[in-house]
Design an enzyme around this catalytic site. Structure first.
Site, PDB file in Angstrom:
ATOM      1  N   CYS A   2       0.827  -1.203   0.000  1.00 16.43           N
ATOM      2  CA  CYS A   2       0.000   0.000   0.000  1.00 16.43           C
ATOM      3  C   CYS A   2       0.865   1.258   0.000  1.00 16.43           C
ATOM      4  O   CYS A   2       2.064   1.214   0.248  1.00 16.43           O
ATOM      5  CB  CYS A   2      -0.872   0.023   1.230  1.00 16.43           C
ATOM      6  SG  CYS A   2      -1.819  -1.484   1.428  1.00 16.43           S
ATOM      7  N   GLY A  28      -1.081   0.613  -4.845  1.00 15.27           N
ATOM      8  CA  GLY A  28      -2.346  -0.018  -4.460  1.00 15.27           C
ATOM      9  C   GLY A  28      -3.481   0.525  -5.292  1.00 15.27           C
ATOM     10  O   GLY A  28      -3.663   1.740  -5.358  1.00 15.27           O
ATOM     11  N   ASN A 101       1.063   0.353   5.698  1.00 10.28           N
ATOM     12  CA  ASN A 101       1.634  -0.397   4.582  1.00 10.28           C
ATOM     13  C   ASN A 101       2.433  -1.549   5.168  1.00 10.28           C
ATOM     14  O   ASN A 101       3.330  -1.319   5.980  1.00 10.28           O
ATOM     15  CB  ASN A 101       2.551   0.509   3.753  1.00 10.28           C
ATOM     16  CG  ASN A 101       3.428  -0.261   2.765  1.00 10.28           C
ATOM     17  OD1 ASN A 101       4.546   0.131   2.495  1.00 10.28           O
ATOM     18  ND2 ASN A 101       2.934  -1.362   2.231  1.00 10.28           N
ATOM     19  N   GLY A 102       2.103  -2.755   4.773  1.00 10.07           N
ATOM     20  CA  GLY A 102       2.857  -3.901   5.265  1.00 10.07           C
ATOM     21  C   GLY A 102       1.944  -5.038   5.659  1.00 10.07           C
ATOM     22  O   GLY A 102       0.780  -5.090   5.270  1.00 10.07           O
ATOM     23  N   TYR A 257      10.424  -3.978  -8.326  1.00  6.27           N
ATOM     24  CA  TYR A 257       9.128  -3.775  -8.950  1.00  6.27           C
ATOM     25  C   TYR A 257       8.281  -2.668  -8.342  1.00  6.27           C
ATOM     26  O   TYR A 257       7.726  -1.837  -9.058  1.00  6.27           O
ATOM     27  CB  TYR A 257       8.349  -5.101  -8.908  1.00  6.27           C
ATOM     28  CG  TYR A 257       6.876  -4.989  -9.237  1.00  6.27           C
ATOM     29  CD1 TYR A 257       6.453  -4.716 -10.538  1.00  6.27           C
ATOM     30  CD2 TYR A 257       5.898  -5.159  -8.261  1.00  6.27           C
ATOM     31  CE1 TYR A 257       5.097  -4.620 -10.848  1.00  6.27           C
ATOM     32  CE2 TYR A 257       4.540  -5.075  -8.558  1.00  6.27           C
ATOM     33  CZ  TYR A 257       4.150  -4.798  -9.851  1.00  6.27           C
ATOM     34  OH  TYR A 257       2.814  -4.706 -10.149  1.00  6.27           O
TER      35      TYR A 257
HETATM   36  O1  PRP Z   1       4.878 -13.232 -13.337  1.00 10.04           O
HETATM   37  P1  PRP Z   1       3.747 -12.359 -12.996  1.00 10.04           P
HETATM   38  O2  PRP Z   1       2.891 -12.955 -11.922  1.00 10.04           O
HETATM   39  O3  PRP Z   1       2.954 -11.927 -14.181  1.00 10.04           O
HETATM   40  O4  PRP Z   1       4.325 -11.056 -12.295  1.00 10.04           O
HETATM   41  C1  PRP Z   1       5.380 -10.287 -12.785  1.00 10.04           C
HETATM   42  C2  PRP Z   1       4.906  -9.203 -13.718  1.00 10.04           C
HETATM   43  O5  PRP Z   1       3.953  -8.337 -13.026  1.00 10.04           O
HETATM   44  C3  PRP Z   1       4.464  -7.026 -12.954  1.00 10.04           C
HETATM   45  O6  PRP Z   1       3.922  -6.203 -13.958  1.00 10.04           O
HETATM   46  P2  PRP Z   1       2.631  -5.269 -13.765  1.00 10.04           P
HETATM   47  O7  PRP Z   1       1.765  -5.374 -14.940  1.00 10.04           O
HETATM   48  O8  PRP Z   1       1.990  -5.541 -12.437  1.00 10.04           O
HETATM   49  O9  PRP Z   1       3.185  -3.783 -13.620  1.00 10.04           O
HETATM   50  P3  PRP Z   1       4.109  -2.852 -14.535  1.00 10.04           P
HETATM   51  O10 PRP Z   1       3.219  -2.263 -15.602  1.00 10.04           O
HETATM   52  O11 PRP Z   1       4.617  -1.829 -13.571  1.00 10.04           O
HETATM   53  O12 PRP Z   1       5.219  -3.639 -15.120  1.00 10.04           O
HETATM   54  C4  PRP Z   1       5.944  -7.162 -13.162  1.00 10.04           C
HETATM   55  O13 PRP Z   1       6.498  -5.971 -13.699  1.00 10.04           O
HETATM   56  C5  PRP Z   1       6.036  -8.301 -14.140  1.00 10.04           C
HETATM   57  O14 PRP Z   1       5.792  -7.831 -15.447  1.00 10.04           O
HETATM   58  N1  GLN Z   2      -0.103  -3.943   0.830  1.00  9.97           N
HETATM   59  C1  GLN Z   2      -0.222  -3.510   2.060  1.00  9.97           C
HETATM   60  O1  GLN Z   2       0.611  -2.801   2.572  1.00  9.97           O
HETATM   61  C2  GLN Z   2      -1.443  -4.030   2.803  1.00  9.97           C
HETATM   62  C3  GLN Z   2      -1.752  -3.438   4.155  1.00  9.97           C
HETATM   63  C4  GLN Z   2      -2.712  -4.330   4.944  1.00  9.97           C
HETATM   64  N2  GLN Z   2      -2.063  -5.570   5.323  1.00  9.97           N
HETATM   65  C5  GLN Z   2      -3.971  -4.604   4.144  1.00  9.97           C
HETATM   66  O2  GLN Z   2      -4.149  -5.687   3.654  1.00  9.97           O
HETATM   67  O3  GLN Z   2      -4.775  -3.709   4.004  1.00  9.97           O
HETATM   68 MG    MG Z   3       5.427  -5.682 -15.541  1.00  7.41          MG
END
Ligand code: PRP
Ligand code: GLN
Ligand code: MG
Length: 505
Positions: A2, A28, A101-102, A257
């Protein structure tokens, strides 16, 4: 993962918090919320959806006050119900609201203790509501009519003793001010900054420095692991170390990421770290495949762009944007269900055939988690006429669950679980596959950075869990509660949790 924000200003904060949340939207996409304080009253608006969907003009008008906190949610515990959107509120003592967040690793035990010993009821399945109640109980025990920085620091010291896991938190105490703290291992990020205004200094706390930049706040520093900072509504600043044995072990997946590349975390530029990831990966390709026949390097937008560009430079191979991204589709990895994630990849990315036709292409992604993206992308590259499709991941094999705030709860969902690289290569349909080495990933982040970080939380790669409380039984509980299969049934909890104290009109 988050996003959190808190601002103490000299004028209304609603628009600034809204703007900060849009900057943190990549952390998020499921729910968003803002609470402000004015004249002894709290004003809250939260719901499921993107920031731009949750807050209409009528809500913004009602969110009055010079101090407030905000949250964008990506659920890692509990359900996706709007009742679990944040900030959470508890009326006693003082009236406290909190955004987190966490992920707490002992939320279940603490919730039981809160009920049996502290006589507190937790109404949702969110670990953040547990965290808020621990803080509230420990504040109550200080027994002061008006809180002081000292009583808050004592309460936070108790919070650190009672809870475990990853947490960066911003809270607001009615009539007093803002409180922010970070877990004793600094797993989750948090920074604060200042902005000079005509009527004095204004403070902002946020998950990432990029939110400060966007609002004209100057980054002061990261909140230290275990540290608590307090900013009164008058703008007085206090800070204290509240953990017994703090140590900085931030989550490396932020650099891979989660974070925006233009953020600086614990002194490390995420952008530079990603460039380096590309360089190290290029080095590994040159070592393992000196006679490679790659014609073109193509990133999988968005996150891998930075490392793919540098990888291509180092290899001396053309870099081309072979996939176009629909800018209106969000990040797929942080979507709550596998069905939705799968469907979104094709809606989001489309191949430009001329970059693929008859070529040996190297596709680069920042990471492979469930394999949802790479599976479909490789198929698309072949359909677009590629001769050979190679694949490189800027992060090592993700083999273990994350327990500190990233939703990777069940090992069976991870494509690298129980598979060798050769087996993953076959599973995703690549002609060859290469992963970054963990040492090189760590080096990429530390290289040349002026940082106090000496080690990272790399648990998804090496199963070393810094809180020391993770065992097979915990994984099993997590799997039962959070796997894709169980999540779809858990979300029927939407009907039962009472959505308290929320401006829903
Ligand atoms: O193997 P997977 O389970 O598919 O996860 C990995 C992928 O998911 C994320 O992209 P995402 O589309 O969430 O965001 P981005 O547009 O910032 O790359 C990450 O950058 C990879 O591309
Ligand atoms: N991604 C997060 O930081 C999640 C915060 C919290 N554990 C929730 O689920 O709302
Ligand atoms: Mg991606």
């Amino acid at each position: 993962m988050c996003g959190i924000v808190g601002i103490v200003a000299k004028s209304h904060v609603n628009q600034s918090i809204y703007d900060a949340l849009t900057i943190l939207q990549h952390r998020g996409q499921d729910a968003a919320g803002i609470v402000t304080w004015h004249n002894d009253k709290l004003f809250l608006r939260k719901d499921n959806g993107l920031v731009s969907d949750v807050f209409r003009t009528r809500h913004m008008k009602r969110l009055v006050g010079h101090i407030g906190i905000g949250h964008v949610r990506y659920p890692t515990a509990g359900s996706s119900s709007s009742a679990e959107a944040q900030p959470f509120y508890v009326n006693s003592p003082y009236g406290i609201t909190l955004a987190h967040n966490g992920n707490l690793t002992n939320a279940a035990e603490v919730a039981e203790h809160l009920y049996k010993e502290d006589l507190r009821h937790i109404n949702t399945t969110s670990d953040s509501e547990v965290l808020l109640n621990v803080f509230a109980h420990e504040m109550q025990k200080q027994g002061e009519l008006i809180p002081t920085p000292e009583s808050i620091f004592k309460a936070i010291a108790r919070v650190h003793q009672r809870i475990r896991g990853g947490y960066s938190v911003v809270a607001m105490i009615n009539g007093f001010g803002l409180v922010a703290f970070r877990d004793p291992n600094g797993i989750r990020p948090a920074v604060f900054g200042v902005r000079e205004r005509e009527h004095g200094k204004e403070y902002m706390v946020a998950s990432e420095s990029v939110a400060l930049d966007g609002l004209g706040f100057k980054l002061v520093r990261d909140i230290a692991p275990g540290e608590c900072i307090v900013i009164t509504k008058e703008g007085e600043f206090f800070s204290q170390q509240c953990a017994e044995d703090p140590k900085l072990v931030p989550c490396i997946f932020e650099h891979v990421y989660f974070a925006r590349p233009d953020s600086i975390m614990d002194g490390i530029s995420v952008y530079k770290a990603r460039l380096k990831m590309g360089e190290y990966l290029a080095g590994k390709i040159m070592k393992e495949r000196p006679d490679h026949d790659i014609d073109v390097v193509i990133p999988i937008p968005d996150t891998s762009r930075t490392s793919a560009l540098q990888l291509a430079n180092r290899l001396g191979v053309k870099y081309r944007e072979g996939f176009m991204k629909n800018r209106y589709i969000g990040r797929t990895f942080i979507m709550p269900g596998q069905q939705q994630r799968k469907k979104s990849v094709k809606q989001k990315l489309n191949a430009i055939a001329l970059e693929f036709a008859g070529k040996n292409v190297l596709l680069v992604d920042d990471s492979i988690v469930r394999g949802t993206t790479c599976n479909q992308i490789i198929e698309m590259a072949r359909e677009a006429g590629a001769k050979n499709v190679y694949f490189a991941s800027a992060a090592p094999e993700v083999r273990y669950p994350n327990v500190y705030g990233i939703d990777m709860p069940a090992v069976e969902e991870l494509i690298a679980h129980d598979r060798t690289v050769a087996e993953i290569e076959t599973a995703i349909g690549a002609d060859w596959l290469i992963y970054q080495d963990l040492e090189d990933l760590q080096r990429s982040c530390l290289n040349g950075a002026s940082t106090e970080v000496q080690e990272f939380d790399c648990s998804v790669f090496d199963a070393q869990y810094v809180t020391g409380d993770i065992d097979e039984a915990y994984f099993e509980r997590l799997r039962v509660a959070r796997s894709d299969a169980s999540k779809s049934s858990a979300n029927s909890a939407e009907d039962v949790a009472i959505d308290l104290h929320n401006d829903q009109e």
